[in-house]
Design an enzyme around this catalytic site. Structure first.
Site, PDB file in Angstrom:
ATOM      1  N   GLN A 178      52.686  39.961  45.543  1.00 57.11           N
ATOM      2  CA  GLN A 178      53.265  38.652  45.220  1.00 57.11           C
ATOM      3  C   GLN A 178      54.777  38.652  45.401  1.00 57.11           C
ATOM      4  O   GLN A 178      55.385  37.587  45.448  1.00 57.11           O
ATOM      5  CB  GLN A 178      52.941  38.273  43.762  1.00 57.11           C
ATOM      6  CG  GLN A 178      51.491  37.952  43.499  1.00 57.11           C
ATOM      7  CD  GLN A 178      51.023  36.660  44.163  1.00 57.11           C
ATOM      8  OE1 GLN A 178      51.821  35.774  44.471  1.00 57.11           O
ATOM      9  NE2 GLN A 178      49.734  36.559  44.398  1.00 57.11           N
ATOM     10  N   CYS A 208      40.908  36.015  42.870  1.00 55.77           N
ATOM     11  CA  CYS A 208      40.059  37.168  43.120  1.00 55.77           C
ATOM     12  C   CYS A 208      38.980  37.297  42.064  1.00 55.77           C
ATOM     13  O   CYS A 208      37.983  37.960  42.271  1.00 55.77           O
ATOM     14  CB  CYS A 208      40.910  38.426  43.136  1.00 55.77           C
ATOM     15  SG  CYS A 208      42.415  38.161  44.054  1.00 55.77           S
TER      16      CYS A 208
END
Ligand SMILES: *Cc1c(COP(=O)(O)O)cnc(C)c1O
Length: 389
Positions: A180, A324
């Site tokens: 990220q 996810c």
């Protein structure tokens, strides 16, 4: 109408410049980068090496320290399982943090089943890990420490440099999941004492299914995919040349434009949160107030069910947490770790801004969400009215 995309932690739109860079490598320069006998192979190999240098430049590494993979999940698996497998005798202990991505946590679970020991260090209410807690968790048996650079749900940025230096003092390999952070946080593997770093193209405007693991020279995680010995033996399999070219271009753009993107996104994010808080009571922004990703807003809306908000506010694409694990009904381990109870867990939404987010979109999104929350709180959105959902 296409919804406003505020789910850039799950994935990002591929930048047109990345698409343009990739296209010739599908049907013109389609050689196998390992073919040494002809021009098709040479061109593919040259493109792969250019991309390797572009990825290395983003994080201050040497090109030969970059291993191409299918994405961050694979990179993290290679780092953690590979280090475990190649650890010196008696080194059977790994330190990580409770708020890591499932790719790291599930790799750790598997290592435990194989006889390794794992310490999962806790975080504070902001999702911040204390380097002293990492230091205390290290034992003479520890072979590696793995701490994510920035959290994908609440955006908190870890003190990676401090953790890197304490690992380096103890001679323990340090891996960080920078998936990220790669485009938003300046990363320099040398001064930050990072030994291994995972990243993924699709989190910063590149294609899905391609990523990289930086492996400091001298460190040798055991390969987890065997075959032709590609990528200096670390990762066999014919290279995904167009994908790697896309990753390289995405890294180049992140290096050149990441700081500018981050500044713009932060202004828009602050404006977005400001609009919501000005009009709505009972909002909590999760994660650290300052040490956070510029594009993240994880917000708990008291008394409003996040799943209802997401279904009803069709104009905005957002999420409850990690994409996810969205398929599993498990509550977010990250929100639990920072102390949210069942009510908070059920009423938290994650917004992720990106390079292509506009001010107009932010204004519209805030308007739609405010309107929904007001209706919901006025009781006009009781679950019974919509039995189909
Ligand atoms: C998305 C993400 C991953 C997984 O990356 P893939 O390339 O999709 O496998 C791992 N860690 C973090 C922090 C992520 O945000």
């Amino acid at each position: 109408m296409t919804p406003i995309y505020l789910d850039n932690h799950a994935t990002t739109r591929v930048d047109e410049r990345v698409v343009a860079a990739m296209l010739p490598y599908f049907s013109e320069m389609y050689g196998n980068a390992s073919s040494r006998q002809h021009e098709f192979g040479w061109k593919a190999e040259a493109a792969v090496e250019r991309a390797r240098a572009q990825v290395a430049a983003l994080i201050g590494a040497q090109p030969q320290e970059i291993v191409f993979t299918s994405g961050a999940t694979e990179s993290i698996n290679l780092a953690l399982k590979g280090l475990a497998e190649n650890a010196p005798p008696g080194r059977t202990h790994l330190v990580t943090v409770v708020t890591e991505h499932s790719a790291a946590l599930d790799s750790c679970d598997r290592l435990e089943r194989a006889g390794f020991e794992v310490t999962r260090v806790k975080v504070d209410g902001w999702g911040l890990v204390d380097p002293d807690d990492i230091r205390r968790a290290i034992t003479p048996r520890t072979f590696a420490v793995s701490v994510m650079t920035a959290n994908n749900e609440i955006g908190t940025i870890a003190p990676v440099g401090a953790i890197g230096s304490l690992c380096s003092e103890s001679g323990i390999a340090f891996h960080t999941d920078a998936t990220q952070a790669a485009a938003a946080v300046p990363l320099h593997v040398g001064p930050m004492n990072i030994d291994l770093l995972s990243l993924s193209a699709h989190k910063f405007y590149g294609p899905k299914g391609v990523g990289a693991l930086y492996v400091r020279s001298g460190i040798r995680p055991s390969p987890q995919i065997d075959g032709g010995g590609h990528e200096r033996g670390f990762r066999s399999g014919t290279l995904n040349v167009p994908g790697i070219v896309g990753l390289g271009m995405a890294a180049e753009l992140a290096r050149r434009e990441g700081a500018g993107d981050a500044k713009r996104e932060q202004e828009l994010r602050d404006d977005f949160v400001g609009r919501l808080s000005a009009d709505l009571e009972g909002l909590t922004v999760n994660g650290h107030p300052d040490l956070r990703l510029p594009n993240n807003a994880s917000i708990t809306v008291e008394g409003v069910r996040a799943d209802r908000l997401m279904l009803d506010v069709r104009e905005v694409a957002m999420s409850t947490g990690s994409a996810c694990s969205s398929s599993s009904p498990r509550p977010s381990h990250v929100l639990e770790a920072i102390g949210l109870g069942p009510a908070g867990l059920a009423s938290t939404v994650r917004f992720g801004l990106g390079r292509f987010t506009t001010r107009e979109e932010i204004e519209k999104a805030a308007e739609c969400i405010i309107a929904f929350v007001r209706r919901a709180r006025a009781g006009q959105m009781a679950v019974e009215i919509h039995p189909e959902q």
